[in-house]
Write a protein that holds these residues in place. Structure first.
Motif, short mmCIF file in Angstrom:
data_model
loop_
_atom_site.label_atom_id
_atom_site.label_comp_id
_atom_site.label_asym_id
_atom_site.label_seq_id
_atom_site.Cartn_x
_atom_site.Cartn_y
_atom_site.Cartn_z
N ASP A 230 0.83 -1.21 0.00
CA ASP A 230 0.00 0.00 0.00
C ASP A 230 0.86 1.26 0.00
N VAL A 231 1.93 1.26 0.79
CA VAL A 231 2.80 2.44 0.87
C VAL A 231 3.47 2.68 -0.48
N GLN A 232 3.98 1.63 -1.11
CA GLN A 232 4.63 1.78 -2.41
C GLN A 232 3.65 2.29 -3.46
N LEU A 233 2.43 1.79 -3.43
CA LEU A 233 1.41 2.24 -4.38
C LEU A 233 1.09 3.71 -4.17
N LEU A 234 0.90 4.10 -2.91
CA LEU A 234 0.56 5.49 -2.60
C LEU A 234 1.72 6.43 -2.92
N GLN A 235 2.94 5.99 -2.71
CA GLN A 235 4.09 6.83 -3.03
C GLN A 235 4.16 7.11 -4.53
N SER A 236 3.74 6.15 -5.33
CA SER A 236 3.78 6.34 -6.79
C SER A 236 2.73 7.35 -7.26
N PHE A 237 1.75 7.64 -6.43
CA PHE A 237 0.71 8.61 -6.78
C PHE A 237 0.74 9.82 -5.86
N SER A 238 1.89 10.11 -5.27
CA SER A 238 2.03 11.26 -4.37
C SER A 238 2.86 12.35 -5.02
N GLY A 239 2.60 13.58 -4.63
CA GLY A 239 3.31 14.73 -5.17
C GLY A 239 2.41 15.95 -5.19
N GLU A 240 2.64 16.87 -6.13
CA GLU A 240 1.89 18.12 -6.19
C GLU A 240 0.94 18.20 -7.39
N GLY A 241 0.88 17.20 -8.23
CA GLY A 241 0.05 17.25 -9.43
C GLY A 241 -1.44 17.12 -9.12
N ASP A 242 -2.27 17.36 -10.15
CA ASP A 242 -3.72 17.30 -9.99
C ASP A 242 -4.21 15.89 -9.69
N LEU A 243 -3.50 14.91 -10.19
CA LEU A 243 -3.93 13.53 -9.99
C LEU A 243 -3.09 12.81 -8.95
N THR A 244 -2.61 13.56 -7.96
CA THR A 244 -1.88 12.93 -6.86
C THR A 244 -2.83 12.77 -5.67
N VAL A 245 -2.73 11.66 -4.99
CA VAL A 245 -3.64 11.40 -3.87
C VAL A 245 -3.11 11.96 -2.56
N LEU A 246 -1.78 12.10 -2.47
CA LEU A 246 -1.14 12.64 -1.27
C LEU A 246 0.02 13.55 -1.68
N LYS A 247 0.42 14.42 -0.76
CA LYS A 247 1.66 15.17 -0.99
C LYS A 247 2.85 14.26 -0.78
N SER A 248 2.82 13.50 0.32
CA SER A 248 3.93 12.57 0.59
C SER A 248 3.50 11.55 1.63
N ILE A 249 4.18 10.41 1.60
CA ILE A 249 3.98 9.36 2.61
C ILE A 249 5.33 8.69 2.82
N ASN A 250 5.80 8.69 4.07
CA ASN A 250 7.13 8.17 4.37
C ASN A 250 7.14 7.40 5.67
N TYR A 251 8.05 6.42 5.75
CA TYR A 251 8.26 5.71 7.00
C TYR A 251 9.04 6.59 7.96
N THR A 252 8.85 6.38 9.26
CA THR A 252 9.69 7.08 10.24
C THR A 252 11.06 6.43 10.35
N SER A 253 11.15 5.18 9.92
CA SER A 253 12.43 4.47 9.96
C SER A 253 12.64 3.76 8.63
N GLU A 254 13.83 3.88 8.09
CA GLU A 254 14.15 3.19 6.84
C GLU A 254 14.67 1.78 7.08
N TYR A 255 14.92 1.46 8.36
CA TYR A 255 15.44 0.13 8.66
C TYR A 255 14.29 -0.88 8.68
N GLU A 256 14.47 -1.95 7.92
CA GLU A 256 13.45 -3.00 7.86
C GLU A 256 14.01 -4.29 8.43
#
Length: 365
Positions: A230-256
């Motif tokens: 879900d995060v990867q999908l939402l990141q691909s549609f995030s930004g400032e354009g008219d067809l973006t669903v979010l401005k941004s979505i990020n993890y608080t930690s990059e360690y997996e």
């Protein structure tokens, strides 16, 4: 219930020879859903599971009071004490009421079995009979009262039966021995009532655990891979354009971690998978916890720190998309637009890529 070192122990009542193995309190520790410890005192979350458990406890108190009067009259080793929301005016003729206090006329050796301090709202209850009467007074607020009681008394069994515990090794036949002693009258006069109350509490604990298992088995649990997708999908549609669903979505930690979780191990035991910082087009920044039980707002970041306030704020949602639809109208609107555009593109792609299509490729000359 109170601490891990008490779990699974055999508990002892009064006499050194009066042993009874109990796992009571396990349900409230393991089955009930508490807010995270570490930031303030843990609270019982207002979830369907907890509501079911609380209602079962209310029915148990009422059942003991009505069907087992001798056990309901047993005085607790320590009174259950919590801050009540009840008004003085709700208490009737069975209580002595003044401007400062409410005390029950029912007492033992001159000590009231219920005391309410009107100035602080703190109430002390010493028997199941008085607890049942209080819930009757509370009426529609009885769920909140029993919740407040359990939050303030994290180990109610220790207060009801006493803090003294002992471990029995090997095969446990203590219940049989106790029954024999009660039959012979070798124990103190209250022994039989205590034994019956212990059995009733054991039955309650098993009932609560079974209820919890049934509820959990019916739930669809989230997993790290589903959240990651879900995060990867939402990141691909995030930004400032008219067809973006979010401005941004990020993890608080990059360690997996190897299990796919990004939450620290000590939070994974509570079911936490990861934490997200989400900027939408129409709300304040959302600080989100993704848990196996669902997705919800947490308390955000501690000021001047990267530490997270883990306590839940608001409802739990079944997945990240459902959560964002509820929190952000623009997200819901733009997501629908993106889905419609993708659907049209998919239909166009299917038509163009079919060589047998009479519309584009096989026109009659």
């Amino acid at each position: 219930m109170e601490t891990a070192r008490r779990r699974g122990r055999t508990r002892k009542i009064r006499s050194e020879n009066f042993f009874l193995p109990v796992t009571m309190g396990v349900a409230l520790t393991r089955a009930a859903q508490w807010t995270a410890a570490g930031i303030g005192i843990g609270k019982l979350e207002f979830t369907p599971l907890n509501i079911s458990l609380l209602n079962s406890i209310i029915k148990f108190v009422e059942y003991v009071s009505s069907k087992h009067p001798q056990e309901a009259a047993l005085v607790f080793r320590e009174p259950l004490e919590w801050k009540s929301n009840l008004e003085i005016s709700g208490f009737g003729a069975d209580y002595q009421i003044s401007k400062k206090t409410v005390v029950s006329k029912e007492n033992v050796d001159g000590n009231p079995l219920l005391i309410l301090d009107a100035s602080t709202g703190v109430i002390k209850v010493s028997t199941f009979h008085q607890l049942a009467k209080l819930l009757e007074i509370a009426q529609k607020e009885k769920l909140k009262e029993i919740q407040a009681c359990l939050e303030a008394n994290r180990d109610p069994i220790a207060k009801i039966l006493g803090p003294s515990f002992a471990t029995v090794e090997g095969e446990d036949k203590s219940m049989l021995r106790l029954l024999e002693k009660v039959k012979k009258g070798d124990e103190e006069p209250e022994a039989e009532a205590q034994m019956k109350l212990l059995l009733l509490l054991q039955q309650l604990d098993m009932q609560l655990l079974n209820t919890s298992l049934q509820k959990i088995s019916q739930e669809v649990r989230l997993n790290p891979q589903a959240i990651k997708n879900d995060v990867q999908l939402l990141q691909s549609f995030s930004g400032e354009g008219d067809l973006t669903v979010l401005k941004s979505i990020n993890y608080t930690s990059e360690y997996e971690f190897s299990n796919g979780c990004r939450a620290p191990p000590w939070r994974q035991v509570y079911g936490d998978i990861c934490y997200l910082i989400i900027n939408t087009h129409d709300t304040e920044t959302l600080y989100v916890t993704c848990n196996t039980a669902g997705v919800y707002l947490n308390g955000g970041l501690v000021k001047d720190s990267e530490d997270i306030i883990y306590d839940r704020s608001g409802d739990i949602y079944k997945d990240l998309i459902t959560f964002l639809k509820e929190k952000s109208p623009i997200f819901a609107e733009n997501l629908n637009r993106v889905q419609q555009v993708n659907k049209i593109e998919s239909i166009f792609h299917d038509i163009v890529c079919q060589p047998e299509s009479p519309t584009l490729y096989n026109k009659t000359v």
